[in-house]
Write a protein that holds these residues in place. Sequence first.
Motif, PDB file in Angstrom:
ATOM      1  N   ASP A 190      17.404 -59.529  14.678  1.00  0.00           N
ATOM      2  CA  ASP A 190      18.067 -58.248  14.517  1.00  0.00           C
ATOM      3  C   ASP A 190      19.522 -58.392  14.934  1.00  0.00           C
ATOM      4  OD1 ASP A 190      15.943 -56.606  13.558  1.00  0.00           O
ATOM      5  OD2 ASP A 190      15.077 -56.591  15.574  1.00  0.00           O
ATOM      6  N   LEU A 191      20.284 -57.352  14.708  1.00  0.00           N
ATOM      7  CA  LEU A 191      21.713 -57.389  15.005  1.00  0.00           C
ATOM      8  C   LEU A 191      22.053 -56.719  16.334  1.00  0.00           C
ATOM      9  CD1 LEU A 191      23.045 -56.610  11.432  1.00  0.00           C
ATOM     10  CD2 LEU A 191      22.817 -58.826  12.557  1.00  0.00           C
ATOM     11  N   TYR A 192      21.094 -56.537  17.190  1.00  0.00           N
ATOM     12  CA  TYR A 192      21.346 -55.863  18.450  1.00  0.00           C
ATOM     13  C   TYR A 192      20.556 -56.514  19.581  1.00  0.00           C
ATOM     14  CZ  TYR A 192      16.805 -53.879  17.361  1.00  0.00           C
ATOM     15  OH  TYR A 192      15.481 -53.748  17.051  1.00  0.00           O
ATOM     16  N   VAL A 193      21.027 -56.276  20.798  1.00  0.00           N
ATOM     17  CA  VAL A 193      20.296 -56.638  21.999  1.00  0.00           C
ATOM     18  C   VAL A 193      19.698 -55.343  22.500  1.00  0.00           C
ATOM     19  CG1 VAL A 193      20.450 -57.584  24.331  1.00  0.00           C
ATOM     20  CG2 VAL A 193      22.024 -58.391  22.570  1.00  0.00           C
ATOM     21  N   GLY A 194      18.434 -55.367  22.846  1.00  0.00           N
ATOM     22  CA  GLY A 194      17.814 -54.148  23.333  1.00  0.00           C
ATOM     23  C   GLY A 194      16.562 -54.453  24.116  1.00  0.00           C
ATOM     24  N   THR A 195      15.877 -53.397  24.503  1.00  0.00           N
ATOM     25  CA  THR A 195      14.582 -53.555  25.151  1.00  0.00           C
ATOM     26  C   THR A 195      13.570 -52.735  24.372  1.00  0.00           C
ATOM     27  OG1 THR A 195      15.031 -51.744  26.684  1.00  0.00           O
ATOM     28  CG2 THR A 195      15.549 -53.963  27.446  1.00  0.00           C
ATOM     29  N   LEU A 196      12.382 -53.255  24.289  1.00  0.00           N
ATOM     30  CA  LEU A 196      11.295 -52.577  23.591  1.00  0.00           C
ATOM     31  C   LEU A 196       9.985 -52.987  24.238  1.00  0.00           C
ATOM     32  CD1 LEU A 196      10.467 -50.765  21.166  1.00  0.00           C
ATOM     33  CD2 LEU A 196      10.294 -52.871  19.812  1.00  0.00           C
ATOM     34  N   ASN A 197       9.201 -52.002  24.619  1.00  0.00           N
ATOM     35  CA  ASN A 197       7.899 -52.255  25.241  1.00  0.00           C
ATOM     36  C   ASN A 197       7.990 -53.194  26.435  1.00  0.00           C
ATOM     37  OD1 ASN A 197       6.662 -50.622  23.261  1.00  0.00           O
ATOM     38  ND2 ASN A 197       6.541 -52.374  21.865  1.00  0.00           N
ATOM     39  N   GLY A 198       9.017 -53.007  27.250  1.00  0.00           N
ATOM     40  CA  GLY A 198       9.158 -53.815  28.455  1.00  0.00           C
ATOM     41  C   GLY A 198       9.674 -55.218  28.228  1.00  0.00           C
ATOM     42  N   LYS A 199      10.141 -55.508  27.012  1.00  0.00           N
ATOM     43  CA  LYS A 199      10.683 -56.838  26.700  1.00  0.00           C
ATOM     44  C   LYS A 199      12.133 -56.720  26.259  1.00  0.00           C
ATOM     45  CE  LYS A 199       6.515 -59.179  25.176  1.00  0.00           C
ATOM     46  NZ  LYS A 199       5.977 -60.112  24.192  1.00  0.00           N
ATOM     47  N   ILE A 200      12.915 -57.705  26.642  1.00  0.00           N
ATOM     48  CA  ILE A 200      14.285 -57.769  26.160  1.00  0.00           C
ATOM     49  C   ILE A 200      14.261 -58.406  24.777  1.00  0.00           C
ATOM     50  CG2 ILE A 200      16.564 -58.796  26.509  1.00  0.00           C
ATOM     51  CD1 ILE A 200      15.989 -58.623  29.527  1.00  0.00           C
ATOM     52  N   GLN A 201      14.872 -57.735  23.826  1.00  0.00           N
ATOM     53  CA  GLN A 201      14.991 -58.235  22.461  1.00  0.00           C
ATOM     54  C   GLN A 201      16.238 -59.111  22.406  1.00  0.00           C
ATOM     55  OE1 GLN A 201      12.718 -56.464  19.760  1.00  0.00           O
ATOM     56  NE2 GLN A 201      11.803 -56.711  21.770  1.00  0.00           N
ATOM     57  N   PHE A 202      16.078 -60.410  22.287  1.00  0.00           N
ATOM     58  CA  PHE A 202      17.184 -61.367  22.338  1.00  0.00           C
ATOM     59  C   PHE A 202      17.451 -61.857  20.917  1.00  0.00           C
ATOM     60  CE2 PHE A 202      19.632 -65.030  23.569  1.00  0.00           C
ATOM     61  CZ  PHE A 202      20.118 -64.738  24.837  1.00  0.00           C
ATOM     62  N   PRO A 203      18.524 -61.377  20.280  1.00  0.00           N
ATOM     63  CA  PRO A 203      18.756 -61.713  18.869  1.00  0.00           C
ATOM     64  C   PRO A 203      19.262 -63.142  18.663  1.00  0.00           C
ATOM     65  CG  PRO A 203      20.515 -60.333  19.685  1.00  0.00           C
ATOM     66  CD  PRO A 203      19.512 -60.450  20.800  1.00  0.00           C
TER      67      PRO A 203
END
Length: 185
Positions: free
Chosen positions: A116-129
């Motif tokens: 993805d084109l963003y850094v975020g958190t979802l369901n307690g996980k860091i989304q690391f692009p």
Amino acid sequence: MTIAARIQECTVKLTIGDAENAFIQLAIAIDGTAKLLYPGKKTSERCKKFLKDSLPFILWSLSNGTPAKATSLSFEISSSSESSEHIEFEDLVYKIMRCSLFHEGELSEKVEFVNDLYVGTLNGKIQFPLALLGSLLFAVIASPVNERQRVPESTSFIFGKTKVPVNHMLGCLEKTKIAIRNGFY
């Protein structure tokens, strides 16, 4: 293996979307670069220092030069029990990602790689692009201590419509920035 070999292997892994193995190669290249920049420091100290010192450029490369200055970046991870944890960027990359892969043989459950084109958190996980992996790689490439490193001539990145050989950027922050800017035009 040289830092250049790790850069080369990381680019190959990124090209095929193998984020975990790209990160392993990147973590080794970060440590090799940090060892040259901060001789005498322990591995954790030098790697975290490299990540913190490189943060302004890393964020710049993700956002077309938007943040001119950055001193820190932290993430808040909330669990289902309503407690939350703050993690600094350098601790995320070094301790949670690198150390879990190198010492436990698997990526921490606190992080997942995403295309993805963003850094975020979802369901307690860091989304690391994957783009953030690329920005970390550019920080290694641009480091002046890697000026003499050389990868095969075919190793390159495409920024916008411009193909730039990695060897052109090695060791030069300004050339790396010029190349990256092409991707935003």
